[in-house]
Motif scaffolding. Structure first.
Motif, PDB file in Angstrom:
ATOM      1  N   ASN A  64       0.858  -1.192   0.000  1.00  0.00           N
ATOM      2  CA  ASN A  64       0.000   0.000   0.000  1.00  0.00           C
ATOM      3  C   ASN A  64       0.889   1.234   0.000  1.00  0.00           C
ATOM      4  OD1 ASN A  64      -2.113   1.780   0.157  1.00  0.00           O
ATOM      5  ND2 ASN A  64      -2.697   1.271   2.254  1.00  0.00           N
ATOM      6  N   MET A  65       0.862   1.995  -1.088  1.00  0.00           N
ATOM      7  CA  MET A  65       1.732   3.165  -1.229  1.00  0.00           C
ATOM      8  C   MET A  65       0.941   4.353  -1.745  1.00  0.00           C
ATOM      9  SD  MET A  65       5.209   1.449  -2.813  1.00  0.00           S
ATOM     10  CE  MET A  65       6.280   2.700  -2.103  1.00  0.00           C
ATOM     11  N   ILE A  66       1.533   5.510  -1.599  1.00  0.00           N
ATOM     12  CA  ILE A  66       0.968   6.751  -2.113  1.00  0.00           C
ATOM     13  C   ILE A  66       2.027   7.466  -2.935  1.00  0.00           C
ATOM     14  CG2 ILE A  66       1.568   7.894   0.056  1.00  0.00           C
ATOM     15  CD1 ILE A  66      -0.581   9.930  -0.454  1.00  0.00           C
ATOM     16  N   SER A  67       1.611   8.035  -4.062  1.00  0.00           N
ATOM     17  CA  SER A  67       2.511   8.857  -4.872  1.00  0.00           C
ATOM     18  C   SER A  67       2.240  10.313  -4.534  1.00  0.00           C
ATOM     19  CB  SER A  67       2.269   8.593  -6.365  1.00  0.00           C
ATOM     20  OG  SER A  67       3.065   9.444  -7.160  1.00  0.00           O
ATOM     21  N   TRP A  68       3.177  10.932  -3.852  1.00  0.00           N
ATOM     22  CA  TRP A  68       3.011  12.318  -3.403  1.00  0.00           C
ATOM     23  C   TRP A  68       4.129  13.169  -3.994  1.00  0.00           C
ATOM     24  CZ3 TRP A  68      -1.073  14.072  -0.469  1.00  0.00           C
ATOM     25  CH2 TRP A  68      -0.992  15.383   0.012  1.00  0.00           C
ATOM     26  N   GLU A  69       3.744  14.121  -4.833  1.00  0.00           N
ATOM     27  CA  GLU A  69       4.688  15.020  -5.497  1.00  0.00           C
ATOM     28  C   GLU A  69       5.760  14.249  -6.251  1.00  0.00           C
ATOM     29  OE1 GLU A  69       6.149  17.657  -2.505  1.00  0.00           O
ATOM     30  OE2 GLU A  69       4.268  18.785  -2.358  1.00  0.00           O
ATOM     31  N   GLY A  70       5.322  13.195  -6.948  1.00  0.00           N
ATOM     32  CA  GLY A  70       6.228  12.442  -7.805  1.00  0.00           C
ATOM     33  C   GLY A  70       7.047  11.374  -7.122  1.00  0.00           C
ATOM     34  N   LYS A  71       6.891  11.181  -5.814  1.00  0.00           N
ATOM     35  CA  LYS A  71       7.659  10.171  -5.095  1.00  0.00           C
ATOM     36  C   LYS A  71       6.715   9.171  -4.434  1.00  0.00           C
ATOM     37  CE  LYS A  71      11.591  13.220  -4.068  1.00  0.00           C
ATOM     38  NZ  LYS A  71      12.445  13.781  -2.986  1.00  0.00           N
ATOM     39  N   LEU A  72       7.159   7.918  -4.379  1.00  0.00           N
ATOM     40  CA  LEU A  72       6.365   6.868  -3.764  1.00  0.00           C
ATOM     41  C   LEU A  72       6.685   6.749  -2.282  1.00  0.00           C
ATOM     42  CD1 LEU A  72       6.495   4.032  -6.466  1.00  0.00           C
ATOM     43  CD2 LEU A  72       4.645   5.647  -6.010  1.00  0.00           C
ATOM     44  N   HIS A  73       5.633   6.647  -1.471  1.00  0.00           N
ATOM     45  CA  HIS A  73       5.796   6.513  -0.022  1.00  0.00           C
ATOM     46  C   HIS A  73       4.901   5.381   0.466  1.00  0.00           C
ATOM     47  CE1 HIS A  73       7.748  10.544   0.164  1.00  0.00           C
ATOM     48  NE2 HIS A  73       6.878  10.822  -0.802  1.00  0.00           N
ATOM     49  N   GLU A  74       5.409   4.566   1.378  1.00  0.00           N
ATOM     50  CA  GLU A  74       4.619   3.493   1.961  1.00  0.00           C
ATOM     51  C   GLU A  74       3.658   4.065   2.986  1.00  0.00           C
ATOM     52  OE1 GLU A  74       5.428  -0.958   3.856  1.00  0.00           O
ATOM     53  OE2 GLU A  74       7.005   0.564   3.866  1.00  0.00           O
ATOM     54  N   ALA A  75       2.431   3.527   3.033  1.00  0.00           N
ATOM     55  CA  ALA A  75       1.461   3.965   4.038  1.00  0.00           C
ATOM     56  C   ALA A  75       1.955   3.509   5.414  1.00  0.00           C
ATOM     57  CB  ALA A  75       0.090   3.371   3.743  1.00  0.00           C
ATOM     58  N   PRO A  76       2.375   4.439   6.282  1.00  0.00           N
ATOM     59  CA  PRO A  76       3.048   4.059   7.529  1.00  0.00           C
ATOM     60  C   PRO A  76       2.077   3.665   8.640  1.00  0.00           C
ATOM     61  CG  PRO A  76       2.996   6.441   7.342  1.00  0.00           C
ATOM     62  CD  PRO A  76       2.320   5.894   6.111  1.00  0.00           C
ATOM     63  N   LEU A  77       2.419   2.598   9.350  1.00  0.00           N
ATOM     64  CA  LEU A  77       1.601   2.135  10.452  1.00  0.00           C
ATOM     65  C   LEU A  77       2.445   1.753  11.663  1.00  0.00           C
ATOM     66  CD1 LEU A  77      -1.473   1.745  10.823  1.00  0.00           C
ATOM     67  CD2 LEU A  77      -1.114  -0.684  10.381  1.00  0.00           C
ATOM     68  N   SER A  78       3.584   1.114  11.441  1.00  0.00           N
ATOM     69  CA  SER A  78       4.434   0.690  12.548  1.00  0.00           C
ATOM     70  C   SER A  78       5.366   1.822  12.973  1.00  0.00           C
ATOM     71  CB  SER A  78       5.250  -0.539  12.149  1.00  0.00           C
ATOM     72  OG  SER A  78       6.155  -0.204  11.119  1.00  0.00           O
ATOM     73  N   ASP A  79       6.075   1.621  14.065  1.00  0.00           N
ATOM     74  CA  ASP A  79       7.000   2.637  14.580  1.00  0.00           C
ATOM     75  C   ASP A  79       8.044   3.020  13.546  1.00  0.00           C
ATOM     76  OD1 ASP A  79       5.632   2.565  16.936  1.00  0.00           O
ATOM     77  OD2 ASP A  79       7.086   1.316  18.002  1.00  0.00           O
ATOM     78  N   ASN A  80       8.685   2.016  12.942  1.00  0.00           N
ATOM     79  CA  ASN A  80       9.747   2.290  11.979  1.00  0.00           C
ATOM     80  C   ASN A  80       9.211   2.964  10.721  1.00  0.00           C
ATOM     81  OD1 ASN A  80      11.829   1.305  13.550  1.00  0.00           O
ATOM     82  ND2 ASN A  80      11.746  -0.764  12.671  1.00  0.00           N
TER      83      ASN A  80
END
Length: 492
Positions: free
Chosen positions: A82-98
């Protein structure tokens, strides 16, 4: 269901209605692209194109339906990121501490507030929750006029503001984790979004992978096979390539049978797609889709992933599936890009098109490609693109099924299955209540499938810590799900 026999009928040579699972050759035949050399794309039968893929949570409402219906025994779930593309970059949907620590969309000042939201998702089941809500309402100067009101309504937008979350962090929680399809949730009570976040979190823990999203191995075809087996084992019948000629009604105005070309089959209830009675449905916009074929080493992600791309005209969803899902040959992957088109475009046909070797529809393809451009740009180098524009039909609100004919909606643009599960629960309740009133059949004695007031779990009760797709049953892409233990979630 209620001791009744079931007949499954489809006018197509395969189940799936307007969104079946197709091999590459079948997809080319449907688009009229007979001169495309498919030999360079591997074995034809290894391709399984899901025209409208639906993902579900490992411990979500659709998983409960599959488990209670018995279909889960025919499904091998595979994990989807599960990821999001924000301003041209891919980011994982964060849930855990790390994940929260290393997510660049959440600033250091926002991390504490982000974690507080995750904690609050579990606190709303505890006795001190209402006291905490009142305290927050007072702090943000939004207290109820009646200070003695025991149930103050706090919107999720107010809760976000209280925790100093910026738009990017709000989007992660509301759209990527709570899986809301639009921003209308911001003005709704916070408890609804918190319940969705809690369901996502529990699914994350139970799945034993880095994402709680699940896609069935080999696509929806495994569900279709399971449906055939279940229907047949309970005395039902499956009929393909059967056009419905009409629906027969008795003197009371109730359905008494379905008319096919050469026979009439008696029945008490009919559940069908909008095309059997289009006058009872309304069109709510259109859905633009692109089915893409890519080489795996040229794709933006290495494994199956859901990518949400915020766009000015509405979110664009990208579902990438690989050989680990059993839908394509090794070295290739499939990506389905979809989005809503709120205003129906009368100049665009509701048909499937291909962007190769077609001159007469070049303008139409360019129009669809422009709509889906934010999602297509994320993918990388694309070998083949098949475009489609389909109408989204829903049963009319003033359509009361007094004749026992129930209609469903067509599949929407969002890859998550929340609306689909809610619709299934609604249909089940209506049909079972119909038989209860007419034949005194007890719903509780016939099935244990139940629906909560807003989502999959009943409010005020602890979350069920069992899953149709546990760590032992869920297959991670490329390795065993139990080989990696997720970081612990934030709890009190």
């Amino acid at each position: 269901m209620g001791g009744k026999r079931v007949l499954l009928a489809d006018r197509n040579p395969r189940l799936g209605g307007s969104t079946p699972t197709l091999h590459l050759q079948q997809l080319c035949e449907q688009t009229g692209t007979f001169h495309l050399d498919i030999s360079e794309y591997g074995n034809n039968v290894e391709w399984r194109f899901d025209m409208a893929p639906k993902l579900f949570l490992a411990n979500g409402p659709l998983s409960s339906i599959l488990e209670e219906s018995g279909l889960v025994q025919y499904i091998k779930g595979t994990s989807v990121g599960n990821m999001i593309s924000w301003e041209g970059k891919l980011h994982e949907a964060p849930l855990s501490d790390n994940q929260i620590k290393y997510c660049s969309l959440i600033s250091q000042d926002e991390r504490l507030g982000y974690k507080n939201i995750l904690k609050t998702a579990f606190k709303d089941q505890k006795p001190g929750y209402m006291k905490m809500i009142k305290k927050i309402k007072t702090k943000v100067n939004l207290a109820s006029k009646d200070s003695n009101d025991p149930t103050p309504t706090l919107t999720i937008s107010e809760l976000f503001s209280h925790n100093s979350l910026k738009p990017a962090a709000q989007y992660l929680l509301g759209r990527c984790i709570a899986l809301h399809p639009t921003n209308s949730y911001l003005s709704q009570p916070a408890s609804q979004t918190l319940e969705r976040i809690r369901t996502y979190s529990v699914s994350y823990q139970d799945s034993g992978t880095q994402s709680p999203l699940v896609y069935p191995q080999r696509g929806p075809s495994s569900l279709m096979i399971g449906s055939h087996v279940l229907v047949g084992s309970h005395g039902g019948v499956v009929m393909l390539e059967q056009d419905i000629g009409g629906i027969g009604l008795d003197a009371r105005g109730k359905v008494e049978g379905v008319v096919f070309e050469d026979r009439t089959i008696k029945c008490d209830v009919v559940v069908g797609s909008p095309d059997i009675l289009p006058d009872r449905c309304t069109r709510e916009g259109q859905i633009a889709r692109a089915v893409c074929v890519l080489r795996r080493d040229e794709c933006c992600v290495s494994d199956a992933t859901l990518i949400t791309v915020p766009a000015s005209l509405g979110d664009v969803y990208v579902v990438v599936l690989t050989e680990n899902q059993g839908v394509c040959p090794a070295g290739w992957c499939i990506a389905v890009v979809s989005t809503w088109v709120a205003t129906p475009d009368e100049n665009t046909n509701s048909s499937l098109l291909i962007d190769h070797h077609m001159d007469t529809t070049g303008t139409e393809i360019s129009h669809l490609e422009n709509i889906l451009k934010p999602g297509l740009d994320v993918l990388g180098s694309i070998s083949l693109k098949f475009f489609s524009m389909s109408d989204h039909w829903v049963p009319a609100q003033d359509s009361t099924p007094d004749d026992n004919v129930f209609l469903t909606s067509t599949l929407d643009a969002s890859p998550n299955s929340m609306s689909l599960a809610n619709e299934l629960y609604g249909l089940y309740e209506k049909i079972m209540s119909l038989w209860t009133s007419e034949e005194q059949v007890s719903v509780s004695s016939k099935s244990s499938v139940k629906r909560s007031s807003s989502f999959s779990f009943r409010p005020g009760k602890s979350v069920k810590r069992s899953s149709s797709f546990s760590a032992r049953q869920l297959t991670r892409s490329g390795s065993s799900a139990s080989s990696s233990k997720p970081n612990s979630l934030l709890r009190d």
